[in-house]
Design a protein around this motif. Structure first.
Motif, PDB file in Angstrom:
ATOM      1  N   ASN A   5       7.261  25.855   7.706  1.00  0.00           N
ATOM      2  CA  ASN A   5       8.744  25.274   8.279  1.00  0.00           C
ATOM      3  C   ASN A   5      10.024  26.309   7.947  1.00  0.00           C
ATOM      4  O   ASN A   5      10.893  25.975   8.136  1.00  0.00           O
ATOM      5  CB  ASN A   5       8.931  23.758   6.810  1.00  0.00           C
ATOM      6  N   THR A   6       9.113  27.716   7.710  1.00  0.00           N
ATOM      7  CA  THR A   6      10.757  28.236   7.666  1.00  0.00           C
ATOM      8  C   THR A   6       9.679  29.655   8.913  1.00  0.00           C
ATOM      9  O   THR A   6       8.807  29.868   8.946  1.00  0.00           O
ATOM     10  CB  THR A   6      10.789  28.989   6.713  1.00  0.00           C
ATOM     11  N   LEU A   7      10.659  30.757   9.059  1.00  0.00           N
ATOM     12  CA  LEU A   7      10.779  31.968   9.776  1.00  0.00           C
ATOM     13  C   LEU A   7       9.296  32.481   8.383  1.00  0.00           C
ATOM     14  O   LEU A   7       8.273  33.216   9.720  1.00  0.00           O
ATOM     15  CB  LEU A   7      11.273  33.026  10.538  1.00  0.00           C
ATOM     16  N   SER A   8       9.187  33.086   7.917  1.00  0.00           N
ATOM     17  CA  SER A   8       8.921  33.414   7.241  1.00  0.00           C
ATOM     18  C   SER A   8       7.203  32.733   7.059  1.00  0.00           C
ATOM     19  O   SER A   8       6.040  33.736   6.797  1.00  0.00           O
ATOM     20  CB  SER A   8       8.910  33.853   5.865  1.00  0.00           C
ATOM     21  N   TYR A  77      20.340  25.647  12.824  1.00  0.00           N
ATOM     22  CA  TYR A  77      20.311  24.174  12.185  1.00  0.00           C
ATOM     23  C   TYR A  77      19.315  24.026  10.175  1.00  0.00           C
ATOM     24  O   TYR A  77      18.906  23.222   9.665  1.00  0.00           O
ATOM     25  CB  TYR A  77      19.147  23.440  13.264  1.00  0.00           C
ATOM     26  N   LEU A  78      18.641  25.486  10.465  1.00  0.00           N
ATOM     27  CA  LEU A  78      17.637  25.150   9.044  1.00  0.00           C
ATOM     28  C   LEU A  78      18.157  25.099   7.315  1.00  0.00           C
ATOM     29  O   LEU A  78      19.711  25.932   7.361  1.00  0.00           O
ATOM     30  CB  LEU A  78      17.030  26.134   8.543  1.00  0.00           C
ATOM     31  N   GLY A  80      20.776  26.871   4.746  1.00  0.00           N
ATOM     32  CA  GLY A  80      20.544  27.877   4.028  1.00  0.00           C
ATOM     33  C   GLY A  80      19.046  28.430   2.970  1.00  0.00           C
ATOM     34  O   GLY A  80      18.651  29.306   3.497  1.00  0.00           O
ATOM     35  N   GLU A  81      18.528  27.848   1.992  1.00  0.00           N
ATOM     36  CA  GLU A  81      17.316  28.428   1.286  1.00  0.00           C
ATOM     37  C   GLU A  81      16.515  28.616   2.383  1.00  0.00           C
ATOM     38  O   GLU A  81      15.462  29.112   2.088  1.00  0.00           O
ATOM     39  CB  GLU A  81      16.949  27.372  -0.085  1.00  0.00           C
ATOM     40  N   LEU A  82      16.018  28.105   3.836  1.00  0.00           N
ATOM     41  CA  LEU A  82      15.121  27.689   4.606  1.00  0.00           C
ATOM     42  C   LEU A  82      14.868  28.979   5.538  1.00  0.00           C
ATOM     43  O   LEU A  82      14.334  29.251   6.084  1.00  0.00           O
ATOM     44  CB  LEU A  82      15.076  26.514   4.839  1.00  0.00           C
ATOM     45  N   ARG A  83      16.371  30.217   5.787  1.00  0.00           N
ATOM     46  CA  ARG A  83      16.797  31.243   6.637  1.00  0.00           C
ATOM     47  C   ARG A  83      16.180  31.841   5.832  1.00  0.00           C
ATOM     48  O   ARG A  83      16.171  32.241   5.521  1.00  0.00           O
ATOM     49  CB  ARG A  83      18.435  31.185   7.034  1.00  0.00           C
TER      50      ARG A  83
END
Length: 83
Positions: A5-8, A77-78, A80-83
């Motif tokens: 659910n995140t880039l990483s 759109y994510l 902040g903690e998921l960017r």
């Protein structure tokens, strides 16, 4: 099932898929909810555009930033903690 659910975490999921013994087109189709045929065609386009390559059954992303740009991914759109 891996959660991506995140880039990483997406990068980690894809890396995990690359070292698995499962055929990657089937795995990627299952994870994304697409057909195997669609995945294979999309990967062919990405290869033609120089974004990915295949090395002995492994899908290798050559440039993550160019892939994000090609996908028109917008991380704003994510939360902040998921960017």
């Amino acid at each position: 099932m891996l959660e991506c659910n995140t880039l990483s975490s997406l990068q980690n999921c894809l890396r995990a898929a690359l070292i698995s013994s499962h055929p990657w087109p089937d795995w990627l189709a299952d994870v994304t909810g697409l057909t195997t045929v669609h995945v294979i065609r999309a990967v062919k386009t990405l290869r033609t555009d120089g974004l990915v390559r295949l090395d002995d059954r492994q899908l290798v992303i050559q440039n993550w930033r160019r892939l994000y740009d090609a996908a028109e991914f917008d991380p704003t759109y994510l939360p902040g903690e998921l960017r």
